[in-house]
Design a protein around this motif. Structure first.
Motif, PDB file in Angstrom:
ATOM      1  N   LEU A   2       0.957  -1.177   0.295  1.00  0.00           N
ATOM      2  CA  LEU A   2       0.024   0.047  -0.106  1.00  0.00           C
ATOM      3  C   LEU A   2       0.785   1.323  -0.021  1.00  0.00           C
ATOM      4  CD1 LEU A   2      -2.952  -0.598   2.736  1.00  0.00           C
ATOM      5  CD2 LEU A   2      -2.955  -0.836   0.284  1.00  0.00           C
ATOM      6  N   LYS A   3       0.542   2.297  -1.003  1.00  0.00           N
ATOM      7  CA  LYS A   3       0.948   3.529  -0.923  1.00  0.00           C
ATOM      8  C   LYS A   3      -0.121   4.672  -0.466  1.00  0.00           C
ATOM      9  CE  LYS A   3       4.792   2.787  -3.892  1.00  0.00           C
ATOM     10  NZ  LYS A   3       5.449   3.041  -5.334  1.00  0.00           N
ATOM     11  N   ILE A   4       0.388   5.423   0.233  1.00  0.00           N
ATOM     12  CA  ILE A   4      -0.393   6.584   0.759  1.00  0.00           C
ATOM     13  C   ILE A   4       0.031   8.024   0.181  1.00  0.00           C
ATOM     14  CG2 ILE A   4      -1.935   7.812   2.158  1.00  0.00           C
ATOM     15  CD1 ILE A   4      -2.374   5.208   3.842  1.00  0.00           C
ATOM     16  N   ASN A   5      -0.833   8.699  -0.646  1.00  0.00           N
ATOM     17  CA  ASN A   5      -0.033   9.871  -1.403  1.00  0.00           C
ATOM     18  C   ASN A   5       1.418   9.557  -1.743  1.00  0.00           C
ATOM     19  OD1 ASN A   5      -2.075  11.636  -1.160  1.00  0.00           O
ATOM     20  ND2 ASN A   5      -1.547  12.102   1.000  1.00  0.00           N
ATOM     21  N   GLY A   6       1.698   8.254  -2.362  1.00  0.00           N
ATOM     22  CA  GLY A   6       3.226   8.019  -2.897  1.00  0.00           C
ATOM     23  C   GLY A   6       3.951   7.468  -2.026  1.00  0.00           C
ATOM     24  N   VAL A   7       3.822   7.415  -0.812  1.00  0.00           N
ATOM     25  CA  VAL A   7       4.609   6.914   0.103  1.00  0.00           C
ATOM     26  C   VAL A   7       4.286   5.460   0.690  1.00  0.00           C
ATOM     27  CG1 VAL A   7       5.637   7.389   2.788  1.00  0.00           C
ATOM     28  CG2 VAL A   7       5.309   9.146   1.148  1.00  0.00           C
ATOM     29  N   GLN A   8       5.419   4.443   0.637  1.00  0.00           N
ATOM     30  CA  GLN A   8       4.880   3.018   1.130  1.00  0.00           C
ATOM     31  C   GLN A   8       4.889   3.099   2.798  1.00  0.00           C
ATOM     32  OE1 GLN A   8       5.322   0.515  -1.251  1.00  0.00           O
ATOM     33  NE2 GLN A   8       4.456  -0.792   0.414  1.00  0.00           N
ATOM     34  N   GLU A  56       5.863   3.679  13.844  1.00  0.00           N
ATOM     35  CA  GLU A  56       5.147   3.027  12.512  1.00  0.00           C
ATOM     36  C   GLU A  56       3.686   3.344  12.645  1.00  0.00           C
ATOM     37  OE1 GLU A  56       7.947  -0.989  11.989  1.00  0.00           O
ATOM     38  OE2 GLU A  56       6.447  -1.109  13.731  1.00  0.00           O
ATOM     39  N   ILE A  57       3.271   3.173  13.558  1.00  0.00           N
ATOM     40  CA  ILE A  57       1.794   3.799  13.756  1.00  0.00           C
ATOM     41  C   ILE A  57       1.343   5.143  13.451  1.00  0.00           C
ATOM     42  CG2 ILE A  57       1.472   4.088  16.192  1.00  0.00           C
ATOM     43  CD1 ILE A  57      -1.200   2.404  16.109  1.00  0.00           C
ATOM     44  N   SER A  58       2.454   6.036  14.101  1.00  0.00           N
ATOM     45  CA  SER A  58       2.312   7.392  13.815  1.00  0.00           C
ATOM     46  C   SER A  58       2.424   7.584  12.442  1.00  0.00           C
ATOM     47  CB  SER A  58       3.173   8.019  14.650  1.00  0.00           C
ATOM     48  OG  SER A  58       3.118   9.507  14.222  1.00  0.00           O
ATOM     49  N   ALA A  59       3.276   7.202  11.599  1.00  0.00           N
ATOM     50  CA  ALA A  59       3.374   7.262  10.066  1.00  0.00           C
ATOM     51  C   ALA A  59       2.070   7.072   9.459  1.00  0.00           C
ATOM     52  CB  ALA A  59       4.474   6.461   9.614  1.00  0.00           C
ATOM     53  N   ILE A  60       1.423   5.632   9.811  1.00  0.00           N
ATOM     54  CA  ILE A  60       0.210   5.374   9.011  1.00  0.00           C
ATOM     55  C   ILE A  60      -0.943   6.407   9.129  1.00  0.00           C
ATOM     56  CG2 ILE A  60      -1.603   3.731   8.799  1.00  0.00           C
ATOM     57  CD1 ILE A  60       0.827   1.482   9.494  1.00  0.00           C
ATOM     58  N   LEU A  61      -0.936   6.803  10.645  1.00  0.00           N
ATOM     59  CA  LEU A  61      -2.174   7.584  11.037  1.00  0.00           C
ATOM     60  C   LEU A  61      -1.960   8.924  10.532  1.00  0.00           C
ATOM     61  CD1 LEU A  61      -2.641   6.355  14.863  1.00  0.00           C
ATOM     62  CD2 LEU A  61      -4.319   6.082  12.750  1.00  0.00           C
ATOM     63  N   GLN A  62      -0.652   9.304  10.479  1.00  0.00           N
ATOM     64  CA  GLN A  62      -0.542  10.913   9.669  1.00  0.00           C
ATOM     65  C   GLN A  62      -0.829  10.661   8.242  1.00  0.00           C
ATOM     66  OE1 GLN A  62       0.569  13.782  11.182  1.00  0.00           O
ATOM     67  NE2 GLN A  62       0.226  12.667  13.146  1.00  0.00           N
ATOM     68  N   ALA A  63      -0.566   9.704   7.602  1.00  0.00           N
ATOM     69  CA  ALA A  63      -0.753   9.558   6.109  1.00  0.00           C
ATOM     70  C   ALA A  63      -2.362   9.478   5.979  1.00  0.00           C
ATOM     71  CB  ALA A  63      -0.152   8.193   5.469  1.00  0.00           C
ATOM     72  N   VAL A  64      -3.258   9.341   6.654  1.00  0.00           N
ATOM     73  CA  VAL A  64      -4.612   9.285   6.582  1.00  0.00           C
ATOM     74  C   VAL A  64      -5.111  10.568   7.027  1.00  0.00           C
ATOM     75  CG1 VAL A  64      -4.720   6.944   5.982  1.00  0.00           C
ATOM     76  CG2 VAL A  64      -5.106   7.549   8.170  1.00  0.00           C
ATOM     77  N   LYS A  65      -4.526  11.392   7.739  1.00  0.00           N
ATOM     78  CA  LYS A  65      -5.161  12.607   8.657  1.00  0.00           C
ATOM     79  C   LYS A  65      -5.894  13.585   7.733  1.00  0.00           C
ATOM     80  CE  LYS A  65      -1.339  15.617   8.813  1.00  0.00           C
ATOM     81  NZ  LYS A  65      -0.510  16.404   9.507  1.00  0.00           N
TER      82      LYS A  65
END
Length: 116
Positions: A2-8, A56-65
């Motif tokens: 999965l990539k969110i806004n181009g970031v894995q 790791e969890i912060s990176a995912i949650l920040q990606a979908v904020k």
């Protein structure tokens, strides 16, 4: 995967793609046949991650904020990776304290990514 806004981002432990038809108006005619006005076909990605460290969890949650964001994911209907605009549903992140090294791990982050 999965990539969110181009970031894995970290690979989910479980990943499920729901494909849904969105209808405008639907009804039956005099013969009992269904008449439907399908206006779109949308995806919902159900994701759950294995235990994650704070960063790791912060990176995912920040990606979908943000209200909407781009997600690249493997699509079972097309057989290829697709990039579409999504928003996030509720996020759940139960915590589990690991005694062996004193590090906090977040157990079972889960969320749905819903196509706009």
């Amino acid at each position: 995967m999965l990539k969110i806004n181009g970031v894995q981002i970290a690979t989910p432990k479980t990943f499920k793609v729901d494909i849904s038809d969105l209808d405008g108006e639907a009804g039956r005619n005099a013969r009992g046949n269904l008449i439907r006005d399908r206006v779109a076909v949308k995806r919902k990605l159900e994701c759950e991650w294995p235990p994650l460290k704070n960063n790791e969890i912060s990176a995912i949650l920040q990606a979908v904020k943000n209200e909407f964001f781009q997600v690249t994911y493997p699509d079972p209907m097309t057989g290829n990776n697709q990039t579409k605009t999504f928003y996030v549903g509720d996020r759940s992140a139960p915590a589990l304290y690991q005694d062996s090294n004193g590090q906090m791990l977040w157990q079972g982050l889960s969320m749905n990514l819903i196509e706009r």
